[in-house]
Design a protein around this motif. Structure first.
Motif, PDB file in Angstrom:
ATOM      1  N   GLU A  22       0.818  -1.203   0.000  1.00 25.70           N
ATOM      2  CA  GLU A  22       0.000   0.000   0.000  1.00 25.70           C
ATOM      3  C   GLU A  22       0.858   1.262   0.000  1.00 25.70           C
ATOM      4  OE1 GLU A  22      -2.519  -0.323   3.342  1.00 25.70           O
ATOM      5  OE2 GLU A  22      -3.865  -1.816   2.437  1.00 25.70           O
ATOM      6  N   GLU A  23       1.980   1.234   0.752  1.00 26.25           N
ATOM      7  CA  GLU A  23       2.862   2.393   0.762  1.00 26.25           C
ATOM      8  C   GLU A  23       3.485   2.632  -0.604  1.00 26.25           C
ATOM      9  OE1 GLU A  23       5.671   1.806   3.791  1.00 26.25           O
ATOM     10  OE2 GLU A  23       4.257   2.090   5.454  1.00 26.25           O
ATOM     11  N   GLU A  24       3.870   1.558  -1.274  1.00 28.10           N
ATOM     12  CA  GLU A  24       4.432   1.720  -2.612  1.00 28.10           C
ATOM     13  C   GLU A  24       3.403   2.264  -3.578  1.00 28.10           C
ATOM     14  OE1 GLU A  24       6.049  -1.970  -3.756  1.00 28.10           O
ATOM     15  OE2 GLU A  24       7.792  -1.867  -2.416  1.00 28.10           O
ATOM     16  N   GLY A  25       2.142   1.821  -3.427  1.00 23.08           N
ATOM     17  CA  GLY A  25       1.105   2.330  -4.304  1.00 23.08           C
ATOM     18  C   GLY A  25       0.775   3.783  -4.044  1.00 23.08           C
ATOM     19  N   ALA A  26       0.981   4.248  -2.823  1.00 16.95           N
ATOM     20  CA  ALA A  26       0.680   5.638  -2.490  1.00 16.95           C
ATOM     21  C   ALA A  26       1.713   6.614  -3.047  1.00 16.95           C
ATOM     22  CB  ALA A  26       0.593   5.807  -0.974  1.00 16.95           C
ATOM     23  N   ARG A  27       2.847   6.118  -3.519  1.00 12.48           N
ATOM     24  CA  ARG A  27       3.874   6.996  -4.070  1.00 12.48           C
ATOM     25  C   ARG A  27       3.466   7.605  -5.400  1.00 12.48           C
ATOM     26  NH1 ARG A  27       9.071   3.000  -2.991  1.00 12.48           N
ATOM     27  NH2 ARG A  27       8.910   2.965  -0.688  1.00 12.48           N
ATOM     28  N   GLY A  28       2.510   7.066  -6.070  1.00  6.69           N
ATOM     29  CA  GLY A  28       2.061   7.611  -7.338  1.00  6.69           C
ATOM     30  C   GLY A  28       2.724   6.943  -8.519  1.00  6.69           C
ATOM     31  N   THR A  29       2.418   7.465  -9.704  1.00  8.66           N
ATOM     32  CA  THR A  29       2.908   6.900 -10.952  1.00  8.66           C
ATOM     33  C   THR A  29       3.838   7.891 -11.632  1.00  8.66           C
ATOM     34  OG1 THR A  29       0.830   5.689 -11.212  1.00  8.66           O
ATOM     35  CG2 THR A  29       2.244   5.885 -13.157  1.00  8.66           C
ATOM     36  N   ASP A  30       4.966   7.413 -12.107  1.00  8.89           N
ATOM     37  CA  ASP A  30       5.896   8.237 -12.867  1.00  8.89           C
ATOM     38  C   ASP A  30       5.522   8.203 -14.338  1.00  8.89           C
ATOM     39  OD1 ASP A  30       7.334   8.897 -10.620  1.00  8.89           O
ATOM     40  OD2 ASP A  30       8.714   7.208 -10.817  1.00  8.89           O
TER      41      ASP A  30
END
Length: 281
Positions: A22-30
């Protein structure tokens, strides 16, 4: 055979894995840089700072020559007030100062910026925003029955070394070069001759625009000191009564204006100065 503690340990590991995902998904998309370049072609001039604040990629785009040339071509509209150096066929050849040229041109032809300039009122300037700035040029001009006094200031935080650190890591930093960054011109208009001391090289220590003693006009007071006598910070307690300052009193004044480097009048006033050979673009 698994015990109850093993089941708890396994659940903690599984929950930890889920939380990590979930934390990785919260970083957003490049998104690709090409996509941001396409979006940048639809950014309005007044929204450039918002676009640059989105991420590192959008900030990088605002430092490129391509971004500023694209904006200049979208909003270019010829008018008699545009200098020859800012014409459509000259900006393309001035890549090192392209951002400065485009911003100057927008304040001469972009309607929202023109309306912003037309709303300026006399005696509405706040000279206190130039505190701690260094006076690098001053001159006087008589226009009919009025006397105009000019002071060019440079804010200390916009020195060359500071600009280099701000642009560190930007490959196309030449588009962001601006030798006039942080420079202002203070214009004070009076109907009488005022004694003005030479304060070039000194820093503004005190500034005040108020009512004259006769309550019928306005008075501008400026105090200058060498840089080493300034307080350590702008919020430090004042020591005006203990600092040997050079004071300038303009009384009466009928108009006080402040012009930043992007203001069209800033460049017009530089042409009226005798010592502006290097500033004349």
């Amino acid at each position: 055979m698994m015990t109850e503690n093993d089941h708890k340990r396994r659940r903690r590991k599984v929950s930890g894995k889920v939380e990590e995902e979930e934390e990785e998904g919260a970083r957003g998309t490049d998104y690709p840089l090409d996509l941001w370049f396409l979006i940048s072609k639809h950014i309005r001039p007044e929204d450039v700072w918002r676009f640059a604040s989105l991420c590192h990629a959008t900030y990088y785009i605002t430092t490129t020559v391509q971004f500023w040339l694209s904006m200049f071509r979208r909003y270019y509209k010829w008018s008699p007030g545009i200098p020859y150096s800012l014409s459509y066929w000259n900006v393309d050849h001035r890549l090192k100062e392209v951002r400065v040229c485009v911003v100057r041109a927008l304040y001469l032809m972009y309607p929202p910026f023109l309306r912003r300039l037309s709303q300026e009122k006399p005696l509405s300037a706040d000279p206190t925003q130039l505190l701690r700035a260094q006076c690098i040029l001053q001159w006087h001009q008589k226009v009919r029955s009025q006397h105009k006094y000019f002071f060019k200031f440079a804010l200390p935080e916009y020195c060359d070394s500071r600009k280099g650190t701000l642009l560190q890591g930007v490959d196309d930093a030449s588009a962001y070069l601006n030798p006039h960054s942080g420079c202002w011109i203070l214009e004070a208009t009076s109907v009488s001759v005022c004694g003005v001391a030479m304060v070039m090289g000194e820093s503004l220590y005190h500034a005040g625009l108020g009512v004259s003693a006769n309550l019928c006009s306005h008075c501008l007071r400026l105090a200058f000191v060498p840089a080493h006598l300034l307080p350590p910070s702008a919020s430090a307690p004042t020591r005006r009564h203990r600092v040997p300052a050079t004071e300038i009193k303009l009384d009466p004044v009928c108009n006080v204006r402040l012009y930043p480097w992007w203001h069209p009048q800033y460049w017009n006033l530089l042409h009226t100065s005798v010592a502006n050979d290097k500033d004349d673009w």
